[in-house]
Design a protein around this motif. Structure first.
Motif, PDB file in Angstrom:
ATOM      1  N   ASN A   1      -0.814   4.148  -3.767  1.00 23.22           N
ATOM      2  CA  ASN A   1      -1.958   4.575  -4.578  1.00 23.22           C
ATOM      3  C   ASN A   1      -2.105   6.100  -4.642  1.00 23.22           C
ATOM      4  OD1 ASN A   1      -3.160   4.959  -1.913  1.00 23.22           O
ATOM      5  ND2 ASN A   1      -5.124   4.985  -2.960  1.00 23.22           N
TER       6      ASN A   1
ATOM      7  N   SER B   1      -1.614   5.898 -10.728  1.00 24.80           N
ATOM      8  CA  SER B   1      -2.749   5.023 -11.068  1.00 24.80           C
ATOM      9  C   SER B   1      -2.499   4.432 -12.452  1.00 24.80           C
ATOM     10  CB  SER B   1      -4.089   5.761 -11.001  1.00 24.80           C
ATOM     11  OG  SER B   1      -4.137   6.828 -11.929  1.00 24.80           O
TER      12      SER B   1
ATOM     13  N   THR C   1      -5.531   7.817  -6.296  1.00 21.55           N
ATOM     14  CA  THR C   1      -6.789   7.179  -5.903  1.00 21.55           C
ATOM     15  C   THR C   1      -6.981   7.242  -4.389  1.00 21.55           C
ATOM     16  OG1 THR C   1      -5.705   5.016  -6.018  1.00 21.55           O
ATOM     17  CG2 THR C   1      -6.960   5.712  -7.945  1.00 21.55           C
TER      18      THR C   1
ATOM     19  N   CYS D   1      -5.295   2.130   0.952  1.00 24.80           N
ATOM     20  CA  CYS D   1      -4.159   3.017   0.657  1.00 24.80           C
ATOM     21  C   CYS D   1      -2.898   2.236   0.262  1.00 24.80           C
ATOM     22  CB  CYS D   1      -3.809   3.880   1.868  1.00 24.80           C
ATOM     23  SG  CYS D   1      -5.182   4.837   2.513  1.00 24.80           S
TER      24      CYS D   1
ATOM     25  N   ALA E   1      -2.021  -0.383  -4.980  1.00 25.12           N
ATOM     26  CA  ALA E   1      -2.110   0.300  -6.283  1.00 25.12           C
ATOM     27  C   ALA E   1      -2.583  -0.741  -7.296  1.00 25.12           C
ATOM     28  CB  ALA E   1      -0.760   0.873  -6.681  1.00 25.12           C
ATOM     29  N   GLU E   2      -3.775  -0.509  -7.855  1.00 26.33           N
ATOM     30  CA  GLU E   2      -4.376  -1.493  -8.763  1.00 26.33           C
ATOM     31  C   GLU E   2      -3.730  -1.388 -10.152  1.00 26.33           C
ATOM     32  OE1 GLU E   2      -8.915  -0.715  -8.057  1.00 26.33           O
ATOM     33  OE2 GLU E   2      -7.623   0.981  -7.528  1.00 26.33           O
TER      34      GLU E   2
END
Length: 310
Positions: A79, A83, A138, A299, A302-303
């Motif tokens: 992340n 992003s 992020t 951490c 990652a979305e």
């Protein structure tokens, strides 16, 4: 705009260890007597158990193996360098540690596209590395996607001008402040905002004690309150157990606040009740990863908000 997603990218480590390049300003990292091979094996076991827990509640986890030859000890924390956004844009971020820059891999985007997602455009901030200017994804930016606000604590890894540039590009309002932790008798900048705060759909978990300036504290608290977020305040000791490093995700039928076992164990009954008014808690033991990596559950995730291809 959605605040949470049901799709996550996770990078399975192959060379996990304490990264000497990040330890200079990540005061959460610690050394142990364990051999590197032992540390890596323990981290892999924690990673696998965590990914399995997420999958078991219906979260779609895209697991990608790290590349052994790259020797990237922190690849487990994707992340920080990328992003993914709902308009199809992907942001690439400048990284403080030189040995982390190899983590940005083309094949990861190919795998996401192979899942039927359409990447429209790359917004690349990585040239800032040439000027020693950084903004670590992020980790640095806490995005309230619904209210278009980006919360960011300034640090050697979060440059103010770059935060503003990101906010102009992605149409966010910057909420910029300073956050400190006590380390060896000093108040020092917290390396990543996401260890001291998490913004979910209806609430925020935040260590207000880290914001020493009263005006900045008011700015952050007022901004969250204005958007109707219930503020769940944690202590600095709880933050040191990674209670700020959480992420809300969408499972198959329910929402979950994802955190480590250490974070969960540090919460009071009242804090747990406040969270569980809004969603369930999913926690996993990440002791090795937290100790050596200085990062925790949030951490590692990652979305993915990239839309599905038509």
């Amino acid at each position: 705009m959605k605040q949470i997603t049901d799709t996550l990218v996770m990078i399975r480590p192959v060379n996990f260890r304490m990264n000497e390049e990040t330890a200079v300003n990540n005061y959460f990292q610690k050394t142990t007597e364990d051999l590197q091979e032992t540390v890596n094996k323990k981290a892999q076991a924690e990673f696998d158990a965590f990914a399995d827990k997420l999958k078991s509640v219906g979260v779609h986890v895209i697991v990608i193996d790290d590349i052994a030859s790259q020797d990237s000890p922190d690849s487990i924390f994707p992340n920080n360098w990328v992003s993914f956004h709902e308009n199809g844009d992907v942001a690439l971020y400048p990284m403080f540690a030189k040995n982390r820059r190899v983590e940005r891999r083309e094949d990861i985007f190919e795998k996401i596209e192979a899942e039927g997602r359409f990447i429209r455009n790359f917004v690349d901030y990585t040239s800032a590395e040439l000027e020693n200017v950084f903004l670590e994804g992020t980790g640095s930016l806490i995005l309230d996607r619904q209210n278009r606000k980006a919360y960011c604590a300034l640090s050697p890894r979060a440059d103010e001008d770059l935060i503003i540039e990101f906010c102009e590009d992605f149409e966010y309002t910057p909420i910029i402040f300073n956050a400190y932790q006590s380390h060896e008798g000093e108040r020092l900048p917290i390396y990543h905002t996401n260890v001291m705060m998490c913004v979910a759909e209806e609430f925020a978990v935040i260590c207000l004690d880290t914001i020493d300036d009263k005006k900045e504290l008011k700015l952050v608290a007022d901004s969250l309150a204005q958007d109707g977020k219930e503020i769940i305040s944690i202590s600095e000791e709880q933050m040191n157990n990674f209670a700020g490093n959480m992420l809300q995700v969408q499972g198959e039928t329910e929402k979950f606040l994802v955190m480590s076992k250490a974070a969960h164990d540090s919460l009071t009954e009242k804090q747990i009740q406040s969270i569980e008014k809004h969603c369930k808690i999913l926690s996993s033991d990440l002791t090795t990863i937290e100790t050596h990596g200085g990062g925790s559950a949030r951490c590692m995730l990652a979305e993915v908000f990239i839309p599905k291809a038509e």
